[in-house]
Design a protein around this motif. Structure first.
Motif, PDB file in Angstrom:
ATOM      1  N   GLN A   1       0.831  -1.196   0.000  1.00 28.84           N
ATOM      2  CA  GLN A   1       0.000   0.000   0.000  1.00 28.84           C
ATOM      3  C   GLN A   1       0.877   1.261   0.000  1.00 28.84           C
ATOM      4  N   ILE A   2       1.957   1.209   0.755  1.00 28.39           N
ATOM      5  CA  ILE A   2       2.895   2.337   0.737  1.00 28.39           C
ATOM      6  C   ILE A   2       3.500   2.484  -0.649  1.00 28.39           C
ATOM      7  N   ARG A   3       3.817   1.355  -1.264  1.00 29.56           N
ATOM      8  CA  ARG A   3       4.382   1.380  -2.615  1.00 29.56           C
ATOM      9  C   ARG A   3       3.377   1.989  -3.606  1.00 29.56           C
ATOM     10  N   LEU A   4       2.096   1.787  -3.327  1.00 31.12           N
ATOM     11  CA  LEU A   4       1.061   2.362  -4.189  1.00 31.12           C
ATOM     12  C   LEU A   4       1.116   3.886  -4.153  1.00 31.12           C
ATOM     13  N   LEU A   5       1.488   4.444  -3.006  1.00 30.68           N
ATOM     14  CA  LEU A   5       1.656   5.894  -2.926  1.00 30.68           C
ATOM     15  C   LEU A   5       2.812   6.366  -3.815  1.00 30.68           C
ATOM     16  N   GLU A   6       3.849   5.526  -3.930  1.00 33.39           N
ATOM     17  CA  GLU A   6       4.953   5.859  -4.832  1.00 33.39           C
ATOM     18  C   GLU A   6       4.468   5.888  -6.277  1.00 33.39           C
ATOM     19  N   VAL A   7       3.620   4.909  -6.621  1.00 37.55           N
ATOM     20  CA  VAL A   7       3.043   4.885  -7.975  1.00 37.55           C
ATOM     21  C   VAL A   7       2.216   6.144  -8.204  1.00 37.55           C
ATOM     22  N   GLN A   8       1.409   6.504  -7.210  1.00 38.78           N
ATOM     23  CA  GLN A   8       0.587   7.709  -7.332  1.00 38.78           C
ATOM     24  C   GLN A   8       1.452   8.960  -7.512  1.00 38.78           C
TER      25      GLN A   8
ATOM     26  N   LYS B   1      -5.075  -2.684 -10.181  1.00 33.59           N
ATOM     27  CA  LYS B   1      -6.252  -2.553 -11.043  1.00 33.59           C
ATOM     28  C   LYS B   1      -7.277  -1.619 -10.407  1.00 33.59           C
ATOM     29  N   LEU B   2      -7.521  -1.791  -9.108  1.00 37.08           N
ATOM     30  CA  LEU B   2      -8.454  -0.919  -8.411  1.00 37.08           C
ATOM     31  C   LEU B   2      -7.940   0.518  -8.417  1.00 37.08           C
ATOM     32  N   TYR B   3      -6.665   0.670  -8.159  1.00 34.30           N
ATOM     33  CA  TYR B   3      -6.067   2.013  -8.156  1.00 34.30           C
ATOM     34  C   TYR B   3      -6.241   2.701  -9.507  1.00 34.30           C
ATOM     35  N   ASP B   4      -5.928   1.999 -10.596  1.00 34.60           N
ATOM     36  CA  ASP B   4      -6.050   2.583 -11.937  1.00 34.60           C
ATOM     37  C   ASP B   4      -7.499   2.971 -12.243  1.00 34.60           C
ATOM     38  N   LYS B   5      -8.428   2.142 -11.810  1.00 35.60           N
ATOM     39  CA  LYS B   5      -9.851   2.440 -12.032  1.00 35.60           C
ATOM     40  C   LYS B   5     -10.255   3.705 -11.278  1.00 35.60           C
ATOM     41  N   LEU B   6      -9.849   3.786 -10.008  1.00 35.56           N
ATOM     42  CA  LEU B   6     -10.195   4.960  -9.202  1.00 35.56           C
ATOM     43  C   LEU B   6      -9.490   6.216  -9.713  1.00 35.56           C
ATOM     44  N   ARG B   7      -8.274   6.053 -10.174  1.00 32.29           N
ATOM     45  CA  ARG B   7      -7.532   7.205 -10.688  1.00 32.29           C
ATOM     46  C   ARG B   7      -8.215   7.780 -11.926  1.00 32.29           C
ATOM     47  N   ALA B   8      -8.731   6.901 -12.780  1.00 31.58           N
ATOM     48  CA  ALA B   8      -9.433   7.364 -13.978  1.00 31.58           C
ATOM     49  C   ALA B   8     -10.738   8.068 -13.621  1.00 31.58           C
ATOM     50  N   GLN B   9     -11.357   7.636 -12.516  1.00 35.00           N
ATOM     51  CA  GLN B   9     -12.641   8.209 -12.116  1.00 35.00           C
ATOM     52  C   GLN B   9     -12.489   9.464 -11.264  1.00 35.00           C
ATOM     53  N   SER B  10     -11.315   9.662 -10.684  1.00 33.59           N
ATOM     54  CA  SER B  10     -11.168  10.705  -9.659  1.00 33.59           C
ATOM     55  C   SER B  10     -10.102  11.737  -9.996  1.00 33.59           C
ATOM     56  N   GLY B  11     -10.061  12.145 -11.242  1.00 36.46           N
ATOM     57  CA  GLY B  11      -9.152  13.229 -11.608  1.00 36.46           C
ATOM     58  C   GLY B  11      -7.683  12.923 -11.471  1.00 36.46           C
ATOM     59  N   GLY B  12      -7.299  11.679 -11.674  1.00 31.81           N
ATOM     60  CA  GLY B  12      -5.883  11.318 -11.644  1.00 31.81           C
ATOM     61  C   GLY B  12      -5.358  10.902 -10.291  1.00 31.81           C
ATOM     62  N   ILE B  13      -6.196  10.944  -9.253  1.00 31.39           N
ATOM     63  CA  ILE B  13      -5.770  10.538  -7.898  1.00 31.39           C
ATOM     64  C   ILE B  13      -6.567   9.308  -7.508  1.00 31.39           C
ATOM     65  N   GLY B  14      -5.881   8.160  -7.414  1.00 31.71           N
ATOM     66  CA  GLY B  14      -6.552   6.915  -7.052  1.00 31.71           C
ATOM     67  C   GLY B  14      -6.242   6.457  -5.646  1.00 31.71           C
ATOM     68  N   ALA B  15      -5.116   6.919  -5.098  1.00 33.39           N
ATOM     69  CA  ALA B  15      -4.701   6.542  -3.745  1.00 33.39           C
ATOM     70  C   ALA B  15      -4.175   7.781  -3.042  1.00 33.39           C
ATOM     71  N   ALA B  16      -4.527   7.896  -1.764  1.00 32.53           N
ATOM     72  CA  ALA B  16      -4.108   9.078  -1.002  1.00 32.53           C
ATOM     73  C   ALA B  16      -3.671   8.662   0.396  1.00 32.53           C
ATOM     74  N   ARG B  17      -2.754   9.422   0.953  1.00 30.35           N
ATOM     75  CA  ARG B  17      -2.268   9.160   2.298  1.00 30.35           C
ATOM     76  C   ARG B  17      -3.256   9.710   3.327  1.00 30.35           C
ATOM     77  N   LEU B  18      -3.436   8.962   4.408  1.00 33.20           N
ATOM     78  CA  LEU B  18      -4.178   9.477   5.551  1.00 33.20           C
ATOM     79  C   LEU B  18      -3.166  10.172   6.449  1.00 33.20           C
ATOM     80  N   TYR B  19      -3.248  11.495   6.512  1.00 35.80           N
ATOM     81  CA  TYR B  19      -2.268  12.283   7.256  1.00 35.80           C
ATOM     82  C   TYR B  19      -2.975  13.146   8.286  1.00 35.80           C
ATOM     83  N   GLN B  20      -2.621  12.926   9.564  1.00 40.76           N
ATOM     84  CA  GLN B  20      -3.216  13.690  10.661  1.00 40.76           C
ATOM     85  C   GLN B  20      -4.746  13.699  10.564  1.00 40.76           C
ATOM     86  N   LYS B  21      -5.290  12.478  10.365  1.00 41.34           N
ATOM     87  CA  LYS B  21      -6.741  12.251  10.343  1.00 41.34           C
ATOM     88  C   LYS B  21      -7.439  12.871   9.114  1.00 41.34           C
ATOM     89  N   ARG B  22      -6.644  13.286   8.122  1.00 45.72           N
ATOM     90  CA  ARG B  22      -7.208  13.942   6.947  1.00 45.72           C
ATOM     91  C   ARG B  22      -6.823  13.169   5.686  1.00 45.72           C
TER      92      ARG B  22
END
Length: 280
Positions: free
Chosen positions: A41-48, A217-238
């Motif tokens: 999952q951390i590696r997915l942030l690198e892809v993002q 595959k899920l990440y690519d699908k979400l990225r296409a649907q969400s303006g290029g951002i498919g995965a995001a970090r949870l930082y300080q509850k945000r």
């Protein structure tokens, strides 16, 4: 037809069944559960991050200042070329007009010379013929003077158009030089951006190759649907995808979820990656 109370009872049973069915649908998960190791999952942030970098480079390539500069300069070049062609055409027409006027002057001058020679030769003896000849010489002199004035006026117009042609040629050359310089700068910038995109794409290929296929595959699908951002970090509850802070219920669900559970932001539905800075 049965008694009224029986029909009402059947109606209550049907309504209760619909409610139970609705609750069952509410309890159904929005998507099949997906698990992935925290490191993946951390590696997915690198892809993002790499995808975002590639997207930024593409955006910068499409919006280089040289594009607008070249559009303006090329419009100026087109306009100046049209003006130059019009000025050159007018100068050419004026040159032909000058040639014709000078030829008319020469014809009148030659005729005046012939008449003067006849007058000086003494070949004309009749007083009436002499008077007519002298009158014609005077008329020719007046005609020659008028035509010479026409030649001077045409010459002045031609000189003005020649100056206009020179001015437009200089301006056109200057703008064309600026456009050529902008083309060189644009080509250099595009080359640098393409090199950056190529490097990021190769790195993305390597990093993405280590991410489980179903997660990617899920990440690519979400990225296409969400303006290029498919995965995001949870930082300080945000959530850094939608920039919204999770409420206490959502935080508790994320906090109690297994470490290998792929969680999603309830607001934007992006993959939410937990890190030591998540504030859990």
């Amino acid at each position: 037809m049965g008694p009224p109370h029986i029909r009402v009872a059947h109606g209550h049973r049907s309504l209760d069944g619909a409610r139970r069915l609705h609750r069952i649908h509410e309890l159904k998960p929005r998507s099949p559960p997906l698990n992935a190791e925290p490191a993946d999952q951390i590696r997915l942030l690198e892809v993002q991050a790499l995808d975002s970098r590639i997207g930024q480079l593409d955006h910068k390539r499409r919006n280089l200042p040289e594009h607008a500069e070249l559009e303006r300069l090329n419009a100026d070049v087109t306009q100046l070329r049209d003006l130059l062609v019009a000025a050159q055409t007018e100068e050419s027409d004026t040159a032909r007009e000058q040639t014709k006027a000078e030829q008319d002057v020469d014809l009148v001058r030659q005729r005046a010379v012939r008449d003067q020679q006849r007058l000086d030769s003494g070949a004309v003896t009749s007083p009436k013929d002499l008077e007519n000849l002298q009158h014609e010489i005077v008329s020719l002199a007046k005609r020659q003077s008028d035509l010479e004035d026409v030649v001077l006026e045409v010459m002045e117009r031609r000189e003005s158009m020649q100056e206009r042609v020179g001015e437009l040629s200089g301006r056109l050359g200057s703008v064309e030089a600026k456009a050529a310089d902008a083309e060189i700068r644009k080509a250099k910038a595009v080359q640098e951006l393409d090199a950056g995109s190529f490097t990021a794409a190769k790195e993305r290929e390597i990093v993405a190759g280590a991410v489980p296929a179903d997660l990617l595959k899920l990440y690519d699908k979400l990225r296409a649907q969400s303006g290029g951002i498919g995965a995001a970090r949870l930082y300080q509850k945000r959530c850094e995808g939608c920039r919204l802070e999770l409420n206490i219920t959502e935080l508790n669900e994320v906090r109690t979820a297994p470490a290998n559970s792929v969680v999603r932001c309830e607001n934007c539905r992006r993959i939410l990656v937990r890190t030591p800075e998540s504030g859990l």
